[in-house]
Motif scaffolding. Structure first.
Motif: not given
Length: 516
Positions: A56-63, A99-101, A141-151
């Protein structure tokens, strides 16, 4: 009487078996510099492909933009943010691809560093080491797997931008969450001066002039120099330098920088953020210290806290009255709420100032902003007193490689460095701490200064001592040595640095790099 357990011996390397581990200093000499792993090379891609992924992908935009932030109580500050203070929280489930642009609407270059995450090297957000800076008007655009749960959290890694408002929490949820609780509250702590007394760049410029022998910033027996002249218009006092801040918990000097406000979730103590709930609710607090120069002693009035995680990794549960949390660190705690109105107080350790939020579960007036809960003087544990949960403890193994990293410098010349050599972003691979893929590596942080340092490693989590917690940021007290072991399984070039933003920018940084 305050019960404080910040056991220095638990952070020292006694009993860790240093003999025969092949102590190495930063690489030096030699006719030909070693080839380093390419941040975008095939080993990096291979490591990313091995991460557990949901697909799954989680797409976000950061301005990133220059705007005004409302700090509460009629106080506004001209600063840089991602549209709010703190920025909007990002949530993923472990294994999702983020996926954070980033759109840079600032008047200067910037980047985003994903603090605490084990991710592919070319997405770490550290110009010029892992990527080019994102120029004004540009996007990335940053794209990477967020593997480890946590804060976790994210912030820039360009200049002193960390001490503006460009930060936000990143929560990676565990689909098999073992903790039982009713709701969450993310708490972000910050020390604030931007747009109020000046800018972080102005503060750093003043600090670089040195503090010339101020008491509390020198190790015993060090030479003392005359103090600097006061800044123009300061009424005889420096406008940014903090004098006389001391803390037993921090081993002496508590900080360099004078901040007019201390914020909890972007609000001042006089107009605080309020968490509304019901009596008996079991809450998970995810606490992030996004500050530039301040450790916080945090307590919830009328309650005890159960520590469950630090820096995203589970620990054996410990019940405490208060936490000590350095810059860059995160703690997760559980608490069952009482009936009434309670202050969540973040005491700026050694600085005689505080931030706060409120918990409201019933009727009643809020306590005055200046109230300090008794729990602040109760049982406080440091990282050296915590134990990693069994499921995340590193298997016992003798280090294949040990780097002894001396923390050096001081306020007199503001010459913070590693092994006496200030880091140069124009030549980032000079004096690299070399490691090899598959090695068990020990970073041995030796604090030769008169001040504490929260030392951070990118792209990995280490274990503090033989059985201590898994962390990516650890407090190193003056005159102590802290051993941090990790398995070298994430190829690339990774920063290690003091997360005091001003110390790091002055030169207390280094590069831990894999051989090609």
């Amino acid at each position: 009487m305050t019960e404080i357990s910040l056991n220095r011996r638990s952070l020292l390397l006694a009993g860790l078996g240093l003999a025969g581990t092949g102590l190495l200093a930063a690489c030096s000499g030699g006719s030909k510099p070693p080839r380093l792993a390419d941040p975008s090379g095939s080993p990096v891609a291979q490591a990313e492909a091995k991460r557990r992924s949901t697909g799954r992908e989680r797409a976000v935009t950061l301005t990133a933009t220059a705007d005004s932030a409302d700090l509460g109580g009629g106080i506004t500050a001209r600063t840089w943010t991602f549209g709010a203070l703190p920025g909007k929280e990002i949530r993923t489930t472990a294994g999702d691809t983020l996926v954070a642009t980033l759109h840079n609407n600032l008047p200067a270059p910037t980047s985003v560093h994903w603090h605490g995450l084990t991710l592919r090297n070319d997405m770490d957000g550290v110009p010029p080491v892992t990527m080019k800076q994102v120029e004004a008007g540009g996007s990335f655009t940053y794209r990477f797997v967020t593997e480890q749960p946590g804060t976790y959290w994210f912030h820039p890694h360009v200049g002193i931008q960390l001490d503006r408002g460009l930060y936000a929490p990143l929560i990676v949820e565990d689909p098999k969450e073992p903790l039982g609780y009713d709701e969450e509250w993310v708490v972000v702590l910050d020390d604030w001066l931007d747009g109020v007394t000046g800018t972080p760049d102005q503060a750093l410029a003043e600090l670089r002039k040195g503090m010339g022998g101020m008491a509390g910033h020198q190790m015993p027996g060090m030479a003392m120099e005359a103090p600097p002249s006061p800044a123009p218009g300061s009424g005889g006092m420096s406008s940014f330098m903090l004098m006389g801040a001391t803390s037993d918990l921090l081993g002496g000097d508590a900080g360099d920088v004078a901040y007019p406000y201390h914020l909890v979730n972007g609000r001042t103590a006089d107009d605080p953020d309020v968490h509304r709930s019901k009596p008996g609710t079991r809450v998970r607090l995810r606490i992030v210290n996004a500050g530039g120069d301040t450790a916080y002693r945090l307590a919830l009035g009328g309650h005890r806290l159960t520590i469950t995680h630090t820096d995203g990794y589970p620990v054996r549960h410990e019940e405490v009255d208060a936490l000590l949390i350095g810059m860059g660190e995160r703690y997760d705690v559980l608490v069952t709420l009482g009936d009434g109105v309670f202050p969540l107080t973040a005491l700026a350790e050694g600085k005689n100032a505080l931030g706060r939020a409120l918990v409201r579960t019933g009727a009643g007036d809020a306590p005055p902003a200046v109230i300090r809960p008794a729990e602040l003087n109760g049982r406080i544990l440091g990282a050296g007193d915590l134990k990693a949960a069994d499921e995340v403890r590193l298997p016992g193994k003798k280090p294949d490689r040990t780097h002894r990293i001396e923390l050096t410098g001081g306020m007199a010349a503001y010459d913070w460095a590693l092994n006496g050599k200030p880091f140069d972003m124009a030549d980032p691979t000079a004096d690299t701490f070399l490691i090899g893929h598959g090695e068990r590596v020990r970073l041995e942080f030796v604090n030769r200064t008169g001040m504490w340092h929260p030392m951070h490693l990118h792209g990995h989590t280490f274990q503090v001592g033989e059985q201590g917690p898994r962390k990516d940021t650890v407090i190193v007290l003056p005159g102590t040595t802290v051993g941090c072991d990790f398995d070298a399984d994430n190829p690339g070039q990774w920063m290690t640095h003091c997360h005091n933003a001003y110390h790091g920018e002055a030169g207390m940084m280094g590069l831990v790099a894999y051989r090609a």
